[in-house]
Design an enzyme around this catalytic site. Structure first.
Site, PDB file in Angstrom:
ATOM      1  CG  ASP A 176       1.444  45.482  37.959  1.00 33.95           C
ATOM      2  OD1 ASP A 176       2.788  45.359  38.138  1.00 33.95           O
ATOM      3  OD2 ASP A 176       0.779  44.834  38.165  1.00 33.95           O
ATOM      4  NE  ARG A 188      -1.499  43.333  42.178  1.00 36.32           N
ATOM      5  CZ  ARG A 188      -2.394  44.147  41.788  1.00 36.32           C
ATOM      6  NH1 ARG A 188      -3.000  44.759  42.668  1.00 36.32           N
ATOM      7  NH2 ARG A 188      -2.431  44.437  40.689  1.00 36.32           N
ATOM      8  CG  ASP A 189       0.052  37.176  43.716  1.00 40.60           C
ATOM      9  OD1 ASP A 189      -0.441  38.440  43.483  1.00 40.60           O
ATOM     10  OD2 ASP A 189      -0.391  36.416  44.117  1.00 40.60           O
ATOM     11  CD  GLU A 190      -0.786  41.680  38.632  1.00 37.71           C
ATOM     12  OE1 GLU A 190      -1.366  41.726  39.557  1.00 37.71           O
ATOM     13  OE2 GLU A 190      -1.092  42.159  37.482  1.00 37.71           O
ATOM     14  CG  ASP A 208      -0.176  49.498  34.466  1.00 33.12           C
ATOM     15  OD1 ASP A 208      -0.646  48.568  33.562  1.00 33.12           O
ATOM     16  OD2 ASP A 208      -0.588  49.424  35.645  1.00 33.12           O
ATOM     17  CD1 TRP A 224      -2.102  46.468  29.677  1.00 29.85           C
ATOM     18  CD2 TRP A 224      -3.969  47.699  29.170  1.00 29.85           C
ATOM     19  NE1 TRP A 224      -2.741  47.138  30.716  1.00 29.85           N
ATOM     20  CE2 TRP A 224      -4.080  47.627  30.545  1.00 29.85           C
ATOM     21  CE3 TRP A 224      -5.123  48.487  28.688  1.00 29.85           C
ATOM     22  CZ2 TRP A 224      -4.890  48.190  31.410  1.00 29.85           C
ATOM     23  CZ3 TRP A 224      -5.943  48.855  29.365  1.00 29.85           C
ATOM     24  CH2 TRP A 224      -5.920  48.924  30.818  1.00 29.85           C
ATOM     25  CD  GLU A 233      -4.343  47.725  41.111  1.00 26.77           C
ATOM     26  OE1 GLU A 233      -4.191  47.403  42.514  1.00 26.77           O
ATOM     27  OE2 GLU A 233      -4.597  47.001  39.907  1.00 26.77           O
ATOM     28  CG  HIS A 276      -1.112  50.176  40.327  1.00 24.77           C
ATOM     29  ND1 HIS A 276      -0.712  49.079  40.972  1.00 24.77           N
ATOM     30  CD2 HIS A 276      -1.686  49.638  39.035  1.00 24.77           C
ATOM     31  CE1 HIS A 276      -1.045  47.990  40.462  1.00 24.77           C
ATOM     32  NE2 HIS A 276      -1.625  48.265  39.095  1.00 24.77           N
TER      33      HIS A 276
HETATM   34  C1  BGC Z   1      -2.503  45.275  36.719  1.00 18.20           C
HETATM   35  C2  BGC Z   1      -2.453  46.605  35.983  1.00 18.20           C
HETATM   36  C3  BGC Z   1      -2.834  46.177  34.803  1.00 18.20           C
HETATM   37  C4  BGC Z   1      -4.327  45.239  34.540  1.00 18.20           C
HETATM   38  C5  BGC Z   1      -4.465  44.800  33.486  1.00 18.20           C
HETATM   39  C6  BGC Z   1      -3.628  44.325  36.774  1.00 18.20           C
HETATM   40  O1  BGC Z   1      -3.616  43.316  37.518  1.00 18.20           O
HETATM   41  O2  BGC Z   1      -2.148  45.687  38.174  1.00 18.20           O
HETATM   42  O3  BGC Z   1      -2.272  47.629  36.364  1.00 18.20           O
HETATM   43  O4  BGC Z   1      -2.792  46.979  33.708  1.00 18.20           O
HETATM   44  O5  BGC Z   1      -3.991  44.195  35.472  1.00 18.20           O
HETATM   45  O6  BGC Z   1      -5.633  45.238  33.180  1.00 18.20           O
END
Ligand code: BGC
Length: 750
Positions: A347, A351-353, A360, A422, A634, A655
């Protein structure tokens, strides 16, 4: 090449700050003649860099073995190292935490997959007489400290140059403080060769400016939001520390780190007093700006350089036109892909992700497959999808690989059930690859996952065949949703989910027909028809109004083929009306964005499609460009017009999802689309719109490079097309009969 390892997975007896070195001296056996060839196979629990004869193995390769669904798939690398073999040498590896043991996801988890770093390696030297000498990881290896004292993908890396000792790569080195290793229990069934490309350094970007912020901090601007790290060569007082903090944007002149959430994205370099070279290869950051503290002497644009890192993909597609803002948008889409294709399609990279969010890539895959050859990159990811789906009883996790199925301490917490779009990545991503590359075997390989997803969603439908139950992300990040509630879309969740499911069923039915799976085709075709009828019965009124009457629902209903001709025309008219009423500002989130321009241009509203695309006011595709964006954001308004960062809790500036519009640009402005999957026949159908005087596109297909260029002339439009030999192009221009072209250069006045 597949390899059966006889070696064992080993781990250092001391963890050495999470960045141990492992080594084994290698002496050639005598009596077998010259070395004919040598190959090295290696993988790690963690990330590794390999060295042989004092030199790195793998051309600029970093962060191997990347991130896969480690529970079932750990990829190993294979290298030809014949040229690196000498009489007496050292095979060495530098390990780091990587995805295996570092922080992962926004729940604050670390050590998701295991507590101990591991290395599995095997060097096979083949001699002239056929004899093979094998040196594999076992308890005879040694482990010791590196100069790295902290490393984490999110938080950054600390390198203490005072600890650097390159003698570990030399035979016979005295190594005080080194320890032994122990073997780890490891199921070698999980091992698999690489399918996709490895991650490598790709490019070096020079700094364009050094400045002082209002609060007195030193800032360096690299001019491009990118993913990788900063490296430098520097000399200063022993023990002094250079601190480098990374961010994508400045906010009121200061480093904008709030979007990073808890990711520290900070590298620290401790100087030795001699000339030191620092390169933090066990982390990566998404950044355009860095804040530098502790630099000895004057910091200039030559002091630091940014190294761009991503999966090693071949660029295939290009686009350019007469509008500079649109060209910048296209560049931003390309950079968005580059930053988020670091082994896993993520995504965001900062960040912490940084997770493989399925929705996506579901929407971005067609764009990606034009810009780069992503067949193997996404093919590899789909293998993880298969593995995760099989382990989750047919559900598609939100993210793949899926660390979210564990709590902070690594205990399983189960899956959330599959949401639309998704989850539909299970069908939409393989379908995008099929359209782009026409690889029937790949489609066949992915079919079971596509079908399993379609069957699973069937079990989630209401008795009236609508998918209006359960958790949904819906039209995530609708521009009208408040910053702190990205779920609150104009489009009804049931409309979005049922439409997405209909598209999935249409895809799976067509795939089954293509693959000769007649039973599946009949099953899914019947279900598709039922779901389509339910959609029309419950969501579409006699006058063509679709429930919730907003841009996204018309986009999906039109493009997915949910409406009969008459209602389709009405829906197109209504969509054009809504776009005009909104002053051509965008009104779609993740679900509607990839389809809204197609919905307009396919229902006689090409002008409205161009007006939406070329609108510069927020929210729009070009608004970020007018704000100086160098990647796709994003949110439509990740940066607000007054230069403050959107107050929402997730605000990435890199994003790719909303960049899915580039697919329309390639097909409709550039005019290159597959008429048959894999471009065996290519459709050349550019549709010049107001506001553009020329455009060109090109695509390296499996059958050669096709390119198009059109230019407005007094009398009309002149179109030039290059068709590779062996390919047929069908030119379809308004008001003209189709023209079939063979290989060669063609010019057509339209
Ligand atoms: C992500 C998105 C992801 C979403 C879920 C977010 O935190 O960055 O791109 O698809 O969560 O809806």
């Amino acid at each position: 090449m597949t390899h059966e390892f006889t070696a064992s997975m080993i781990s250092p007896d001391d963890d050495f700050d999470g960045a141990p070195l492992l080594r084994r001296e290698v002496t050639l056996e005598s009596g077998h003649g010259d070395v004919a060839s040598a190959e090295l196979h290696a993988t790690a629990l963690g990330v590794f860099e390999a060295f042989l004869g004092g030199r790195p193995v793998g051309d600029d390769e970093v962060l191997s073995p990347g991130w896969s669904s480690y529970e079932w798939r750990l990829r190993y690398r294979s290298y030809d190292v014949t040229d690196l073999i000498t009489e007496s040498t050292v095979l060495g590896f530098a390990l780091g935490n990587g995805w295996y043991r570092g922080r992962l996801g926004f729940l604050g988890s670390r050590r998701v997959y295991g507590d101990e770093l591991g290395l599995l390696a095997e060097l096979r030297i083949t001699y002239a007489d056929g004899h093979v000498q094998t040196v594999g990881t076992d308890e005879s290896w040694q482990a010791g400290p590196s100069a790295v004292t902290a490393n984490d993908l999110y938080d950054g890396q600390t390198i203490d140059a005072r600890r650097r000792d390159d003698s570990w790569l030399r035979p016979g080195a005295a190594l005080p403080g080194w320890t032994g290793v122990h073997t780890l229990s490891f199921d070698q069934q999980r091992l698999t060769g690489y399918v996709g490309p490895v991650t490598r350094r790709q490019e070096v970007v020079r700094a364009i400016a050094v400045s002082t912020s209002p609060s007195g901090r030193t800032l360096v601007d690299f001019g491009q939001n990118l993913v990788g790290w900063v490296r430098c060569t520097v000399q200063g007082e022993a023990g002094s520390v250079i601190t480098i903090r990374h961010a994508e944007v400045l906010e009121h002149g200061e480093l904008g780190t709030r979007p990073l959430r808890t990711a520290k994205a900070t590298d620290r370099f401790v100087l030795s007093g001699a000339v030191d070279r620092f390169e933090p290869t066990k982390t990566f950051h998404g950044f355009r700006y860095v804040e530098v503290d502790g630099w000895p002497g004057e910091l200039t644009t030559d002091s630091l350089e940014a190294v761009v890192v991503h999966s090693d993909l071949d660029r295939t597609g290009d686009f350019e036109c007469s509008d500079d803002l649109l060209n910048q948008l296209h560049r931003n889409v390309v950079w968005g892909l580059r930053g988020n294709f670091v082994d896993v399609p993520t995504d965001c990279p900062q960040r912490d992700e940084r997770l493989g969010w399925t929705g996506d890539i579901a929407v971005f895959a067609p764009t990606a497959a034009f810009l780069y050859d992503v067949a193997d990159f996404l093919g590899d990811w789909l293998m993880d999808l298969d593995a995760e789906q099989a382990a989750a009883d047919g559900q598609i996790p939100f993210v793949i690989p899926d660390p979210l199925k564990y709590d902070k301490s690594g205990s399983p917490i189960g899956e959330h059930d599959t949401p639309a779009l998704w989850g539909d990545s299970a069908a939409w991503v393989p379908w995008a690859l099929w359209q782009a590359y026409g690889d029937r075997d790949a489609l066949d390989r992915h079919f079971p996952a596509m079908a399993a997803h379609a069957r699973h969603v069937k079990s989630l439908l209401s008795p009236n065949d609508l998918w209006d139950t359960g958790f949904q992300f819906g039209d995530w990040l609708d521009p009208q949703a408040p910053p702190d509630n990205p779920f609150q879309a104009q489009a009804d969740n049931g409309v979005v989910a049922t439409a997405c499911y209909f598209r999935t069923l249409a895809i799976v039915t067509e795939a089954a027909q293509l693959l000769g799976r007649d039973g599946d085709a009949a099953e899914f075709g019947a279900l598709r028809d039922r779901v389509g009828s339910a959609f029309r019965d419950h969501y579409v009124s006699a006058d063509g109004t679709v429930k919730s009457d907003c841009q996204t629902v018309y986009a999906l209903a039109i493009v997915f083929g949910l409406l009969p001709d008459e209602l389709r025309t009405k829906a197109g008219d209504r969509l054009a009306e809504l776009a005009a009423a909104n002053d051509y500002r965008i009104g779609t989130g993740f679900a509607g964005t990839p389809f809204v321009l197609d919905a307009l241009s396919s229902t006689g509203h090409l002008d409205a499609a161009y007006l939406l695309l070329l609108e510069p006011d927020c929210p729009s595709w070009l608004y970020p460009v007018t704000m100086g964006a160098t990647t796709v954001w994003e949110r439509w308004d990740s940066m607000l017009p007054d230069g403050t960062i959107n107050p929402g809790e997730m605000t990435s500036f890199n994003h790719y999802a909303l960049g899915a519009v580039a697919d329309w640009m390639h097909r409709t402005i550039g005019g290159i689309a597959p008429l048959e999957p894999g471009y065996g026949r290519v459709l050349v159908a550019p549709r010049p719109g107001d506001g553009l005087s020329w455009a060109r596109a090109s695509l390296q297909t499996r059958g050669g490079r096709v390119s198009t260029q059109w230019r407005r002339e007094d009398a009309g439009v002149q179109l030039s097309v290059d068709v590779p030999h062996g390919m047929t192009a069908v030119v379809r221009m308004p008001g003209m009969d189709d023209i079939e072209l063979g290989g060669g250069q063609h010019t057509i006045d339209c």
